[in-house]
Write a protein that holds these residues in place. Structure first.
Motif, PDB file in Angstrom:
ATOM      1  N   GLU A  61      15.206  68.380  17.733  1.00  0.00           N
ATOM      2  CA  GLU A  61      14.167  67.367  17.509  1.00  0.00           C
ATOM      3  C   GLU A  61      12.791  68.020  17.449  1.00  0.00           C
ATOM      4  OE1 GLU A  61      14.331  64.234  16.788  1.00  0.00           O
ATOM      5  OE2 GLU A  61      16.514  64.099  16.897  1.00  0.00           O
ATOM      6  N   ASP A  62      12.573  68.930  18.394  1.00  0.00           N
ATOM      7  CA  ASP A  62      11.294  69.640  18.472  1.00  0.00           C
ATOM      8  C   ASP A  62      10.891  70.316  17.174  1.00  0.00           C
ATOM      9  OD1 ASP A  62      10.529  69.192  21.060  1.00  0.00           O
ATOM     10  OD2 ASP A  62      10.141  71.334  21.436  1.00  0.00           O
TER      11      ASP A  62
ATOM     12  N   ARG B 169      17.162  68.619  22.103  1.00  0.00           N
ATOM     13  CA  ARG B 169      15.720  68.665  22.280  1.00  0.00           C
ATOM     14  C   ARG B 169      15.098  69.666  21.308  1.00  0.00           C
ATOM     15  NH1 ARG B 169      12.115  71.529  23.873  1.00  0.00           N
ATOM     16  NH2 ARG B 169      13.481  73.183  24.652  1.00  0.00           N
TER      17      ARG B 169
END
Lengths: 287, 287, 287, 287
Positions: C163-164, C160
């Motif tokens: 990707e963030d 996450r």
């Protein structure tokens, strides 16, 4: 080494847009198959260098016609210095030695194993020590003694032999004499020496003694083209090995042989495979 | 590094029969456990060198008494230069830097990881750039600017700080100023520099430019003790990396950093572990 | 690193006559200036690889248009896999570490010195130890603990974050956890690891212990792409250093760090400069 | 190599306080001059290793008496495994080769140059190819063909020849046959092989093919003692060279020869100079 016949094109020219396109375009146009190609732009001097291997059988004409066509279509418009060699034509390497055998044995082993794609039309030495060994290999041996009095005559003889056997390249395989500048100048980029130090450290005589005195922790060897200035020619290849305080000068001499022969063989291979382009006093080596 | 406490004895003396027997005999007599020992005879100068690690707990007395007994029983009779250090007493390393961070980061990472058994009582720089980074590590930072006009004052200040923090060793971690000869002379064998060339090639300023000009195929770095003569001090460690024609001077500067910091760290470790004995302008390094 | 803006084109396609002519011809046609170019034919698989740097200002259109035109004129007809990157767009490198600092310090020093042309949007660690150090550099730090129970959750969190921050590449800088195969599979050719052995020797845990047991005379490090099979991914770079019988496992761990960080940095640079093309489980590295 | 005659003592024993004192004390007591000495404590196994060179002329008795006195005064009380060799007695090296010449040429060049202090009583080969070359050097050559049917007979013949010429050491100089385990077991620590990979990577046949398949960036060579388990014996010396994606298997074979012969020669020198002590499946090499 069981490679199919190929041509090796090496060239340099002023850098500009479109050089690769023009060279590769010319080759593609005739169906030429590029096996390997390398390019280098020297940004400080604006000169462009290249080396290409082209499969001989992919071209619809012979080398002579390639030369003619390439000259007019590509080389002249781009103001190139260039040459193209045929892998089927072995280079003729004349070996000069003195009394140390390590480089000579190493070169003959490589020649014997067809590891280097060469002919050795003869070996020249200022001593007669290796006549038997060389002749056993079926290679003619010339003993050309060098004394303070006969230098001019001796080197005229060396040059005569080199010309006679149509030598392409002269390799000083620990040949312990300094070639006269006239001879050096006669064959630019064709005389290769192995110097037993990591140049520019320890130019001239007894580099291992100099290295011992300075207390360096690595010793080296340098393969370079011979020019009129002693140990100042363009460097082709170098390497080093580690030593320490426990190594005497004799140890350094002994261990140094291992890099001398390896560095010479490596530099020589680059030269014989047309991987070295001289640029001023430096080299471009397309490995 | 979780080693038991030990003493490191280093010594040199004129070579003669029975040196090891005398030294090892003295230690054995007191029950001393030798963890590691190295010896070297320099046959040209007839000098003998040694380094021993002795387990502290194996001896029935403390270091002060060892010193006293060893002096009279061994060192004086053999006319030794010698010292003995205690692994429990960390050496105090003063780091000097300028504007390049690679050696500083590298040293602080090793210090942080307790890879080098040292204290860093302070960092001194002629620029203020690394104050934050150094202070974040809890290490005092001194900005001592050096200008053509204030050299004497600046170096007096450097020396004052070094004395103040009771520094054992000063390391020039790409400190781009030439120390005055008085300072060099004040701390023989205690100031360590990293020079960004394979000495004796390319002494002085801009060695990568010199290397580029000469067209060498390897570039190097040299860790050495600073003496009054620039880049001429005893060499502790050297190494090289391969470059080629495609590498610009900027590339060489960039790649060179990797050997600079590695060679500096290696040489420094040898020094800090008392592995280096200076002998004239050379070193014996017991690795 | 003060280079003018350029585009880096990397591509591979089935080998045939005329590839270079077509690629270089397309570029020349639009006045494109080729700064550097490298080609490789894999003769066993018949696949052709290339990498070109083109001066951005020499082209009459922007990258988007180059992409469109190149696709139709060259890439599709030649069935190429290809990409082109802009030197003005820095790659975003997410660093994962555990408790050893040497690679982290090394990477941040290079980032600080602008030696690597990257952004580091964050550092992720399964320990909190380096928070202060990382945040001091102005880089966000994420502590994502990994326990036998929370593996799935922890790696979902890592993904996450990656990707963030729109990470381009994940580097395992001595991150001592095995990534789940789902995560490995999600980013082929984008996760880079440094393994502390000369692969394929000593796969898996405690390679220095394995090396000590086997009594090797050199230890190594390997930088490779992470794939689902542990330590089996395509190798980008390797190197070794000499050890001997006197080196304990602790010594090997300590000395090994020096090649780990150097090999990682070298492999990473090749990756970041688009010099690495993956070919099956091997790499073409245009240095 | 013009060194004065000396004895080389090698020994190992359980570690305890006073070993060096006892050994060096014994030598000093008789006026023995120690030229070189090295010691190593293996802390994991508690075993102690040493190697000393003693000037022959400094001792008041001959080697036989030294042996007798040392045995009772030092070796037996310390439960030593030991031996002492005389530099005046050349080791007798039997060379086994197959069809590749590089190691054979290299060894004979070193023998010719008196770089290795050996006699070569004969060369044995499973092919007849090098008879002329070997015999030209005045060295007897034995052609012992090995076929699937005659293995037992062939190796009985090899052993008979080795015994006949009173060989000290057998060197497999790229001998491409696997010795039967009986022969291996008969001469522990006396048969030396050069394996053309960086062990433990790529055990067994065609290591360069394996290396090519795995895509490693360095290839290596390993000099080791032969034991009953193929390529598993104690390693004496190793080294590597860099390759890249452009190198074919044939290139690797060709370039690999250079490290094979160098690593073999280095390992062999260590062995012949009594620098190697075997310890389980590992070696202590006092360089």
């Amino acid at each position: 080494m069981h490679r199919e016949r190929f041509y090796t094109l090496t060239a340099s020219c002023p850098d500009q847009v479109g050089i690769i396109a023009r060279v590769a375009g010319f080759i593609a146009e005739h169906g030429g198959w590029i096996l390997e190609s390398s390019y280098h732009a020297d940004s400080l001097t604006g000169r462009y260098f290249m080396r290409l291997e082209i499969k001989a059988s992919s071209l619809p004409f012979l080398l002579a016609e390639f030369r003619e066509r390439f000259r007019t279509a590509v080389a002249e418009p781009l103001a190139m210095s260039w040459q193209i060699n045929d892998s089927a034509v072995k280079k003729r390497l004349v070996v000069l030695v003195s009394k140390q055998e390590h480089c000579l044995y190493d070169l003959l082993a490589r020649w014997q194993a067809k590891e280097l794609d060469i002919e050795i039309p003869c070996v020249i030495s200022n001593h007669d020590a290796f006549r038997g060994f060389v002749e056993w290999h079926g290679i003619p041996f010339h003993h050309v003694p060098v004394t303070p009095d006969n230098k001019a005559g001796a080197y005229a003889e060396v040059q005569r032999i080199f010309e006679d056997v149509r030598g392409d390249c002269m390799v000083l395989a620990r040949y312990m004499q300094v070639l006269p500048s006239g001879l050096c100048a006669a064959y630019p980029g064709r005389i290769i020496n192995i110097h037993h130090s990591f140049l520019p450290s320890f130019v001239g005589a007894k580099p291992y003694h100099q290295a011992y005195e300075r207390g360096v922790k690595l010793i080296g060897a340098t393969c370079h083209y011979v020019t009129e200035e002693l140990d100042q020619g363009p460097i082709i290849e170098q390497d080093v090995i580690r030593i320490d305080h426990s190594d005497s000068i004799e140890d350094m001499v002994r261990y140094g042989k291992d890099i001398e022969k390896t560095v010479l063989a490596r530099g020589l291979r680059y030269h014989l495979e047309d991987r070295v382009l001289v640029h001023g006093n430096k080299t471009v080596v397309f490995r």
